[in-house]
Design a protein around this motif. Structure first.
Motif, short mmCIF file in Angstrom:
data_model
loop_
_atom_site.label_atom_id
_atom_site.label_comp_id
_atom_site.label_asym_id
_atom_site.label_seq_id
_atom_site.Cartn_x
_atom_site.Cartn_y
_atom_site.Cartn_z
N LEU A 384 0.82 -1.21 0.00
CA LEU A 384 0.00 0.00 0.00
C LEU A 384 0.86 1.26 0.00
O LEU A 384 0.45 2.29 -0.56
CB LEU A 384 -0.97 -0.02 1.18
N VAL A 385 2.03 1.20 0.61
CA VAL A 385 2.95 2.35 0.53
C VAL A 385 3.31 2.60 -0.93
O VAL A 385 3.28 3.74 -1.41
CB VAL A 385 4.22 2.09 1.36
N GLU A 386 3.64 1.53 -1.64
CA GLU A 386 3.99 1.66 -3.06
C GLU A 386 2.79 2.17 -3.86
O GLU A 386 2.93 3.03 -4.74
CB GLU A 386 4.47 0.32 -3.61
N PHE A 387 1.62 1.65 -3.54
CA PHE A 387 0.41 2.05 -4.28
C PHE A 387 0.10 3.52 -4.08
O PHE A 387 -0.22 4.25 -5.03
CB PHE A 387 -0.76 1.18 -3.82
N TRP A 388 0.21 4.00 -2.84
CA TRP A 388 -0.09 5.40 -2.55
C TRP A 388 0.93 6.35 -3.16
O TRP A 388 0.59 7.47 -3.55
CB TRP A 388 -0.15 5.64 -1.04
N LYS A 389 2.19 5.91 -3.23
CA LYS A 389 3.26 6.82 -3.61
C LYS A 389 3.69 6.71 -5.08
O LYS A 389 4.58 7.45 -5.52
CB LYS A 389 4.49 6.58 -2.71
N THR A 390 3.09 5.82 -5.82
CA THR A 390 3.44 5.67 -7.24
C THR A 390 2.16 5.70 -8.07
O THR A 390 1.07 5.92 -7.56
CB THR A 390 4.17 4.34 -7.48
N ASP A 391 2.33 5.43 -9.36
CA ASP A 391 1.15 5.36 -10.23
C ASP A 391 0.75 3.92 -10.51
O ASP A 391 0.17 3.61 -11.55
CB ASP A 391 1.42 6.11 -11.55
N MET A 392 1.04 3.04 -9.57
CA MET A 392 0.65 1.63 -9.72
C MET A 392 -0.84 1.54 -10.04
O MET A 392 -1.67 2.20 -9.42
CB MET A 392 0.94 0.85 -8.44
N ALA A 393 -1.18 0.73 -11.02
CA ALA A 393 -2.58 0.58 -11.43
C ALA A 393 -3.39 -0.09 -10.32
O ALA A 393 -2.89 -1.01 -9.65
CB ALA A 393 -2.67 -0.25 -12.70
N PRO A 394 -4.63 0.34 -10.10
CA PRO A 394 -5.46 -0.27 -9.07
C PRO A 394 -5.62 -1.78 -9.25
O PRO A 394 -5.61 -2.53 -8.27
CB PRO A 394 -6.80 0.45 -9.23
N GLU A 395 -5.72 -2.21 -10.50
CA GLU A 395 -5.90 -3.64 -10.77
C GLU A 395 -4.69 -4.46 -10.32
O GLU A 395 -4.83 -5.57 -9.78
CB GLU A 395 -6.15 -3.87 -12.26
N VAL A 396 -3.51 -3.91 -10.53
CA VAL A 396 -2.27 -4.61 -10.13
C VAL A 396 -2.18 -4.70 -8.62
O VAL A 396 -1.85 -5.75 -8.05
CB VAL A 396 -1.05 -3.88 -10.72
N ALA A 397 -2.45 -3.59 -7.94
CA ALA A 397 -2.40 -3.58 -6.48
C ALA A 397 -3.44 -4.52 -5.89
O ALA A 397 -3.15 -5.25 -4.92
CB ALA A 397 -2.62 -2.16 -5.97
N HIS A 398 -4.62 -4.53 -6.45
CA HIS A 398 -5.69 -5.41 -5.96
C HIS A 398 -5.28 -6.88 -6.06
O HIS A 398 -5.43 -7.65 -5.11
CB HIS A 398 -6.96 -5.15 -6.79
N GLN A 399 -4.72 -7.25 -7.18
CA GLN A 399 -4.32 -8.64 -7.39
C GLN A 399 -3.25 -9.07 -6.38
O GLN A 399 -3.31 -10.15 -5.80
CB GLN A 399 -3.81 -8.83 -8.81
N GLN A 400 -2.26 -8.20 -6.14
CA GLN A 400 -1.20 -8.53 -5.20
C GLN A 400 -1.71 -8.56 -3.77
O GLN A 400 -1.29 -9.40 -2.96
CB GLN A 400 -0.07 -7.50 -5.31
N TRP A 401 -2.65 -7.68 -3.44
CA TRP A 401 -3.25 -7.65 -2.10
C TRP A 401 -3.94 -8.97 -1.80
O TRP A 401 -3.78 -9.53 -0.71
CB TRP A 401 -4.23 -6.48 -2.04
N VAL A 402 -4.71 -9.50 -2.74
CA VAL A 402 -5.39 -10.77 -2.56
C VAL A 402 -4.38 -11.90 -2.37
O VAL A 402 -4.54 -12.76 -1.50
CB VAL A 402 -6.33 -11.07 -3.74
N ALA A 403 -3.31 -11.88 -3.16
CA ALA A 403 -2.27 -12.90 -3.03
C ALA A 403 -1.63 -12.86 -1.63
O ALA A 403 -1.35 -13.91 -1.03
CB ALA A 403 -1.21 -12.70 -4.10
N ASN A 404 -1.43 -11.66 -1.10
CA ASN A 404 -0.87 -11.53 0.24
C ASN A 404 -1.81 -12.11 1.30
O ASN A 404 -1.37 -12.78 2.24
CB ASN A 404 -0.58 -10.07 0.55
N LEU A 405 -3.11 -11.85 1.15
CA LEU A 405 -4.08 -12.40 2.09
C LEU A 405 -4.07 -13.94 2.04
O LEU A 405 -4.09 -14.61 3.08
CB LEU A 405 -5.48 -11.88 1.78
N LYS A 406 -4.03 -14.47 0.86
CA LYS A 406 -4.05 -15.92 0.71
C LYS A 406 -2.84 -16.57 1.35
O LYS A 406 -2.91 -17.71 1.85
CB LYS A 406 -4.14 -16.28 -0.79
N SER A 407 -1.73 -15.86 1.36
CA SER A 407 -0.51 -16.43 1.95
C SER A 407 -0.65 -16.60 3.46
O SER A 407 0.11 -17.37 4.07
CB SER A 407 0.69 -15.53 1.66
N GLY A 408 -1.63 -15.93 4.06
CA GLY A 408 -1.82 -16.03 5.51
C GLY A 408 -2.89 -17.02 5.92
O GLY A 408 -3.16 -17.14 7.12
N LEU A 409 -3.50 -17.70 4.97
CA LEU A 409 -4.56 -18.67 5.31
C LEU A 409 -3.99 -20.01 5.75
O LEU A 409 -2.89 -20.39 5.35
CB LEU A 409 -5.48 -18.85 4.10
#
Length: 409
Positions: A384-409
């Motif tokens: 989220l730091v990278e997302f807020w401070k760069t022009d990372m596309a919302p779709e890219v950030a969303h996909q990585q966020w879900v992957a991070n959540l899954k890693s904690g299951l």
């Protein structure tokens, strides 16, 4: 569900172990802003008045900086007398390693299970039926703080919710204001994302993802809309160049910025600046869209020590922190809510009263610290730091966020 009751007097007594003689305890924490320092001074004053001595070990830079230092000292054999952590899993590994003092006897002597509300605060530091922390407050991070001066300067009404805030941003910019104040500390980006998540996706969707761990919902359109909303919000914060959260709050206090997404600890800064809730600033829990609180906050843990005298002093401090008198004095300065429902908060300002009403109604959700492991939270904080401070596309950030959540299951 247990009902919160605000008594008209302090009715609970505290069972304190008898002190053989005064003992010095080093207490580490990350409360260093003006409002935070005023609040922690209340804890120190109460402990010193009891006959022991609070040795302040403040660590600047926030929890992200302080926690690794605290953990390193504990695991390295140089424990402090007491240390702050947030409610949740931050100290779990230390407890499981046998490095933290068991406070169950203190909790039972002072009826913590009967007076601490909500019960999840004690559950968060209960391991194998034993209690290892003294919770001191409830902090909900999902508030929008607005500068009445900034909107008066711009000649427009103060917004009543997040949608109006976004809609009026161009008029604020035209008046030379920063629409959204946001500091550069990583946790602030994560906090803003969490607040916007519930505001945009709604409570039910948030619970499906964070409580029920439904990854299909996490990857679905509701959270796609959240990431788009955050992408829009980062444009509003583009000219906010401060580092610390309290510097961002000061932009709101001085009318240089229209608003800030921050926890209710921001009230401490408004109070130090002699700002009056409802007159100088406006507070919107749940960003004005969803009236709720998350049950985050702070607790103190007590690393094991070889000295019996230190252990007795640790237990005296643990009992004191949960006592009615200390709960009132500390939380009125901190801007947070008490962890017990039998205390008199008649002196609470308008914003704290909003929080107390929500707490009494049971409009609560668990904090992220309770829902996800520290590893998952760190991964998403970095994202989220990278997302807020760069022009990372919302779709890219969303996909990585879900992957991070899954890693904690």
């Amino acid at each position: 569900m247990k009902t919160l009751k605000l008594a008209t007097a302090l009715v609970a007594s505290v069972a304190l172990p008898a002190a053989a003689f005064a003992t010095d305890l080093e207490v580490t924490h990350w409360w260093t802003s003006g409002g935070e320092a005023a609040a922690v001074a209340e804890l120190a004053k109460a402990f010193d008045a009891s006959g022991d001595k609070w040795i302040d070990g403040a660590i600047a830079g926030g929890g992200g900086t302080a926690r690794p230092i605290m953990i390193s000292r504990i695991t390295g054999g140089d424990p402090m007398g007491a240390t702050q952590f947030n409610h949740g899993q931050q100290a779990l590994e230390l407890v499981e390693a046998g490095l933290m003092l068991d406070l169950t006897d203190v909790a039972e002597a002072n009826n913590w299970k009967e007076v601490v509300f909500p019960p999840s605060l004690l559950d968060a530091c209960t391991v194998d039926g034993r209690i290892y922390c003294a919770p001191v407050n409830i902090h909900s991070p999902e508030w929008l703080w607005l500068s009445n001066k900034a909107y008066a300067d711009a000649g427009i009404p103060v917004p009543t919710n997040w949608n109006e805030f976004v809609e009026t941003a161009p008029q604020l910019e035209a008046a030379g204001k920063i629409p959204l104040a946001l500091g550069n500390q990583p946790w602030q980006s994560n906090l803003a994302f969490g607040a916007i998540s519930i505001a945009v996706a709604g409570l039910d969707v948030w619970k499906q993802v964070n409580v029920e761990k439904n990854m299909d919902v996490a990857a679905g359109p509701e959270y796609a809309a959240v990431f788009q909303a955050v992408a829009d919000a980062r444009k509003l914060a583009a000219k906010s160049t401060v580092q610390d959260w309290n510097q961002a709050t000061n932009l709101v206090i001085t009318g240089e910025a229209g608003g800030q997404i921050m926890g209710d600890w921001a009230q401490g800064e408004f109070q130090v600046a002699n700002q009056v809730a409802g007159t100088d600033y406006t507070c919107l829990p749940g960003l004005g869209l969803n009236a709720y609180l998350s049950t985050g906050g702070d607790a103190f843990y007590f690393p094991k020590n070889k000295s019996a005298d230190v252990e007795e002093a640790q237990k005296r401090l643990a009992a004191l922190l949960v006592s009615p008198e200390v709960q009132v004095a500390f939380n009125l300065k901190k801007g947070s809510l008490p962890i017990r429902g039998d205390v008199d908060l008649a002196a609470a300002n308008d914003c704290m009263k909003k929080g107390l009403e929500l707490l009494a109604q049971g409009n609560l959700v668990p904090s992220g610290d309770m829902a996800w492991s520290p590893d998952v939270q760190k991964q998403n904080e970095d994202l989220l730091v990278e997302f807020w401070k760069t022009d990372m596309a919302p779709e890219v950030a969303h996909q990585q966020w879900v992957a991070n959540l899954k890693s904690g299951l």
